[in-house]
Write a protein that holds these residues in place. Structure first.
Motif, PDB file in Angstrom:
ATOM      1  N   THR A   1       0.841   5.239  -1.848  1.00  0.00           N
ATOM      2  CA  THR A   1       1.163   6.553  -1.265  1.00  0.00           C
ATOM      3  C   THR A   1       2.325   7.180  -2.017  1.00  0.00           C
ATOM      4  OG1 THR A   1       0.498   5.664   0.855  1.00  0.00           O
ATOM      5  CG2 THR A   1       1.702   7.729   0.897  1.00  0.00           C
ATOM      6  N   TYR A   2       3.359   6.367  -2.312  1.00  0.00           N
ATOM      7  CA  TYR A   2       4.525   6.879  -3.058  1.00  0.00           C
ATOM      8  C   TYR A   2       4.088   7.411  -4.422  1.00  0.00           C
ATOM      9  CZ  TYR A   2       8.033   5.010   0.216  1.00  0.00           C
ATOM     10  OH  TYR A   2       8.818   4.756   1.305  1.00  0.00           O
TER      11      TYR A   2
ATOM     12  N   ARG B   1      12.428  14.853   4.980  1.00  0.00           N
ATOM     13  CA  ARG B   1      12.221  13.393   4.931  1.00  0.00           C
ATOM     14  C   ARG B   1      13.321  12.679   5.716  1.00  0.00           C
ATOM     15  NH1 ARG B   1       8.171  12.021   1.609  1.00  0.00           N
ATOM     16  NH2 ARG B   1       7.587  13.434  -0.082  1.00  0.00           N
TER      17      ARG B   1
ATOM     18  N   SER C   1       3.446  19.723  -8.790  1.00  0.00           N
ATOM     19  CA  SER C   1       3.828  20.974  -8.122  1.00  0.00           C
ATOM     20  C   SER C   1       4.773  21.801  -8.986  1.00  0.00           C
ATOM     21  CB  SER C   1       4.482  20.673  -6.774  1.00  0.00           C
ATOM     22  OG  SER C   1       5.742  20.067  -6.981  1.00  0.00           O
TER      23      SER C   1
ATOM     24  N   GLU D   1      12.708  19.584   1.164  1.00  0.00           N
ATOM     25  CA  GLU D   1      11.821  18.421   1.295  1.00  0.00           C
ATOM     26  C   GLU D   1      12.629  17.170   1.660  1.00  0.00           C
ATOM     27  OE1 GLU D   1       9.996  17.199  -2.398  1.00  0.00           O
ATOM     28  OE2 GLU D   1       9.778  15.202  -1.543  1.00  0.00           O
TER      29      GLU D   1
ATOM     30  N   ILE E   1      15.602   7.444   0.281  1.00  0.00           N
ATOM     31  CA  ILE E   1      15.460   8.640  -0.558  1.00  0.00           C
ATOM     32  C   ILE E   1      15.784   8.303  -2.014  1.00  0.00           C
ATOM     33  CG2 ILE E   1      16.429  10.942  -1.032  1.00  0.00           C
ATOM     34  CD1 ILE E   1      14.715  11.019   1.415  1.00  0.00           C
TER      35      ILE E   1
ATOM     36  N   MET F   1       0.821  -1.206   0.000  1.00  0.00           N
ATOM     37  CA  MET F   1       0.000   0.000   0.000  1.00  0.00           C
ATOM     38  C   MET F   1       0.855   1.256   0.000  1.00  0.00           C
ATOM     39  SD  MET F   1      -3.104  -0.841  -0.260  1.00  0.00           S
ATOM     40  CE  MET F   1      -4.162   0.482   0.288  1.00  0.00           C
ATOM     41  N   LYS F   2       2.094   1.101   0.571  1.00  0.00           N
ATOM     42  CA  LYS F   2       2.969   2.248   0.632  1.00  0.00           C
ATOM     43  C   LYS F   2       3.267   2.767  -0.770  1.00  0.00           C
ATOM     44  CE  LYS F   2       5.527   2.124   4.690  1.00  0.00           C
ATOM     45  NZ  LYS F   2       6.673   1.736   5.479  1.00  0.00           N
TER      46      LYS F   2
ATOM     47  N   ALA G   1      13.936   8.954   6.886  1.00  0.00           N
ATOM     48  CA  ALA G   1      14.262   8.345   5.586  1.00  0.00           C
ATOM     49  C   ALA G   1      15.776   8.173   5.503  1.00  0.00           C
ATOM     50  CB  ALA G   1      13.773   9.236   4.460  1.00  0.00           C
TER      51      ALA G   1
ATOM     52  N   GLN H   1      12.919   6.344  -3.395  1.00  0.00           N
ATOM     53  CA  GLN H   1      11.721   7.160  -3.605  1.00  0.00           C
ATOM     54  C   GLN H   1      11.878   8.073  -4.827  1.00  0.00           C
ATOM     55  OE1 GLN H   1      10.195   8.642   0.065  1.00  0.00           O
ATOM     56  NE2 GLN H   1       8.862  10.116  -0.945  1.00  0.00           N
TER      57      GLN H   1
ATOM     58  N   LYS I   1       1.128   8.496  -5.251  1.00  0.00           N
ATOM     59  CA  LYS I   1       0.366   9.713  -5.023  1.00  0.00           C
ATOM     60  C   LYS I   1       1.328  10.879  -4.776  1.00  0.00           C
ATOM     61  CE  LYS I   1      -2.171  10.358  -1.256  1.00  0.00           C
ATOM     62  NZ  LYS I   1      -3.077  10.075  -0.134  1.00  0.00           N
ATOM     63  N   LEU I   2       2.343  10.622  -3.959  1.00  0.00           N
ATOM     64  CA  LEU I   2       3.333  11.662  -3.671  1.00  0.00           C
ATOM     65  C   LEU I   2       4.084  12.060  -4.939  1.00  0.00           C
ATOM     66  CD1 LEU I   2       4.909  10.425  -0.298  1.00  0.00           C
ATOM     67  CD2 LEU I   2       3.326  12.304  -0.649  1.00  0.00           C
TER      68      LEU I   2
ATOM     69  N   LYS J   1       1.865  14.202  -7.014  1.00  0.00           N
ATOM     70  CA  LYS J   1       1.703  15.529  -6.416  1.00  0.00           C
ATOM     71  C   LYS J   1       2.973  16.348  -6.601  1.00  0.00           C
ATOM     72  CE  LYS J   1      -1.816  14.637  -2.996  1.00  0.00           C
ATOM     73  NZ  LYS J   1      -2.158  14.516  -1.590  1.00  0.00           N
ATOM     74  N   THR J   2       4.117  15.693  -6.381  1.00  0.00           N
ATOM     75  CA  THR J   2       5.397  16.388  -6.544  1.00  0.00           C
ATOM     76  C   THR J   2       5.566  16.821  -7.993  1.00  0.00           C
ATOM     77  OG1 THR J   2       6.273  14.935  -4.852  1.00  0.00           O
ATOM     78  CG2 THR J   2       7.877  16.199  -6.098  1.00  0.00           C
TER      79      THR J   2
END
Lengths: 419, 221
Positions: A5-6, A318, A16, A314, A328, A1-2, A323, A331, A8-9, A12-13
């Motif tokens: 989230t990754y 983290r 941005s 950021e 890092i 599930m992580k 992290a 990710q 989604k991040l 979003k990143t």
């Protein structure tokens, strides 16, 4: 599930910084577009498809080279003088077929239209699986008797006979009257060995050819399986050696191939002796892939490096909250792969559209005078290959910036200092 | 809980050598709330960075829970930061691209917590700082005080034993500053968190259990 989230991040990143997102996604999309178009072209040339259903078991000789001394070199198709040597003596082949490209001029009230034609032997119909709409292929007795018969495709049938079948009717080719004995479905111009709009017995023109080693014929070998390829190649080379023993001392004959469909596609029109078969084909593929990969990789590395400053805070946050350097790196790599994947999917979709919209440009061989029917074939391997390419691109273009970013000291980065 | 033995931190450039911390000896007991005061550049933030394992001392020993961590691998230090320490920064350092919920979730991404549990813990932390109604907002949509409360929620979401707050009220007006201070006091009282807070504000320092003072990298009180 992580990973959700990754992802989604990552999105979003990406969102941005829209300029970065645009540049990255477009860069990858253009690369994948070019890669896909090249792969689709390539795949359409080498993958088995009707009527070339046996393409993966087929070898072909299309070119020979003859040298006299050091100064005189001739290169052309296979001559009639070679046929006996490189057909009957090849015992490892299941079937051997000889054919020649030609043209068919159809004279109508509105003028003359030119169509591709092949002069073929009866074995041609065994190697390729044509879909006969009506009639049949010519037989060995008809071939031996030099019967003036012809198989035409639906397009020619429509031009000459409208919606009625032309089987049993006659047509004039170069002043000679031919009887139509079969009508086959239109085949794609991407079928390099079988494509034509009319097929007539090669025996009709064979006797008029000089018994030279150089000519305009091609020879197809159908193997029982790919495992027989090396035996067939050896037998052709043995035939070449025997021919050379009969030539004058300062003469030498070289037979290009027999080539697999991959080798034939990459052989080109240079000196056939300089082409090193599958090795050269793969080197060619790898060089093309590298060229395609280098530009977007450098582009993405540059874009990612310019973002280090922007993302310093950021990353420091983290790291402050647990992290590790590796996390890092992982990710940032994942984010880069997501960017590449988005670009890749856009590139894939655009390439499918382009393959249809620009099929004339992409698939029409330069030798073809008139544009024929094109069936664009999409192989799942091309899609899978492209996704693998996207993944590799994501890693290659992301690893250096990710590692550099992950090395940032959080204390200095949070203070706004440099590493 | 936290012990510093003869800790010195020197920043070196080609031409200049700056002593940020000079032979610091400090013990912070479990559950203690201490404030660190001193003029700008006296080494307060450097002290927090070293205690928080964000930086290594040039000399000396730092132990947390009796263990020396600075010689450990990056992975182990990252785990200690993740499980034991929560940071609150003066300028919040929220990730602007992420919502309040996503910002608070960050520490939990680096430990084995399932999605449902993460959501629960994040909701709890946000509720604790009174920002449930802003959970879906982005930092740019929040006031300074709200941003700092998000930063506090992020610091406490993983239930760390130590909270390091670097001038948490420095960018806030007195009302928001007082609110943040109340939250920190309740964390100390209710959760038993050990808090080290850097501040310039004598009034806030008075509300902590103990104040230590720095001057030119040295502990003067």
């Amino acid at each position: 599930m992580k990973w959700i989230t990754y992802t989604k991040l990552a999105l979003k990143t990406l969102w941005s910084n829209k300029f970065f997102a645009f540049m990255s996604v477009v860069g990858v999309a253009v690369t994948i577009l070019l890669l896909m178009l090249a792969s689709i072209q390539w795949d359409n040339a080498i993958s088995p498809k009707a009527p070339e259903v046996n393409l993966d078991r087929t070898l072909i000789v299309k070119r020979v080279k003859l040298e006299r001394g050091n100064d005189n070199t001739w290169m052309s198709g296979v001559g009639r003088g070679l046929i006996g040597f490189i057909t009957d003596s090849i015992k490892s082949a299941q079937t051997v077929s000889v054919f020649m490209s030609s043209e068919l001029n159809i004279t109508m009230d509105q003028g003359t239209s030119q169509h591709s034609a092949l002069m073929v032997d009866p074995n041609f119909w065994q190697i390729h699986q044509f879909e006969f709409i009506d009639g049949r292929p010519f037989t060995q007795p008809e071939y031996d008797a030099k019967a003036q018969v012809v198989v035409i495709n639906q397009n020619v049938n429509r031009i000459l006979f409208g919606e009625e079948s032309g089987v049993g009717k006659t047509m004039v080719i170069r002043g000679q009257v031919y009887t139509v004995i079969g009508v086959v479905a239109d085949i794609s111009i991407t079928c390099h060995n079988a494509y034509a709009e009319a097929w007539a017995p090669l025996s009709l023109v064979m006797q008029r050819m000089n018994a030279d080693y150089l000519g305009s014929l091609s020879v197809l070998y159908l193997a029982k399986s790919k495992a027989d390829f090396s035996a067939i190649k050896s037998e052709v080379k043995e035939a070449e050696r025997k021919i050379n023993t009969t030539l004058e001392k300062d003469m030498r004959l070289f037979i290009a191939g027999p080539d697999t469909s991959l080798e034939a596609y990459f052989r080109g029109y240079g000196d056939p002796e300089e082409f090193n078969g599958a090795v050269d084909a793969w080197i060619d593929i790898i060089i093309r892939l590298l060229i395609l990969m280098i530009i977007p990789t450098i582009n993405l590395i540059a874009l990612n490096l310019t973002r280090i400053d922007e993302r310093k805070e950021e990353i420091a946050v983290r790291k402050s909250f647990g992290a590790s350097r590796w996390v890092i790196v992982r990710q940032l790599l994942y984010e880069n792969i997501v960017v590449c994947f988005i670009g890749g999917v856009i590139g894939l979709l655009v390439s499918i559209w382009c393959a249809y919209a620009f099929s004339e440009l992409l698939f029409e061989p330069s030798w073809n005078q008139s544009f024929g029917h094109v069936d664009v074939h999409f192989s799942p391997y091309v899609f899978i290959g492209s996704l693998v390419f996207v993944f590799i691109l994501g890693i290659l273009s992301g690893i250096v910036p990710a590692y550099k970013t992950a090395k940032l000291s959080p204390a200095l980065a949070l203070k706004g200092g440099e590493q | 809980m936290i012990q510093l033995h003869d800790v010195t931190k020197i920043y070196r450039t080609r031409s200049v050598e700056t002593v940020a911390l000079d032979s610091i000896n400090l013990t912070v007991d479990k559950g203690e709330f201490i404030s660190v005061m001193g003029p700008s550049g006296c080494g307060k933030s450097t002290l927090l960075n070293i205690v928080g394992l964000l930086d290594n001392p040039s000399k000396g020993l730092v132990t947390i829970d009796g263990k020396q961590w600075d010689k450990q691998s990056d992975k182990v230090i990252a785990q200690v930061r993740n499980r034991t320490i929560g940071f609150i920064f003066q300028s919040f350092h929220l990730i602007n691209a992420l919502s309040v919920t996503d910002n608070v979730e960050v520490p939990l991404l680096y430990r084995n917590v399932g999605s449902k549990e993460r959501k629960r813990l994040v909701a709890e932390a946000i509720e604790r700082v009174g920002l449930s109604h802003r959970a879906k907002h982005f930092p740019a949509e929040l006031s300074g005080g709200q941003c700092q409360r998000v930063a506090i929620a992020r610091a406490i979401v993983g239930n760390p034993q130590i909270i390091l707050a670097d001038e948490p009220t420095g960018n806030l007006d007195s009302r928001n500053g007082a609110e943040v201070m109340n939250i920190l006091n309740s964390l100390n009282a209710d959760m038993g968190a050990t808090i080290v807070m850097v501040t310039h504000d004598e009034n806030l320092a008075e509300k902590t259990g103990r104040t230590i003072r720095f001057f030119d990298g040295r502990q003067v009180q």
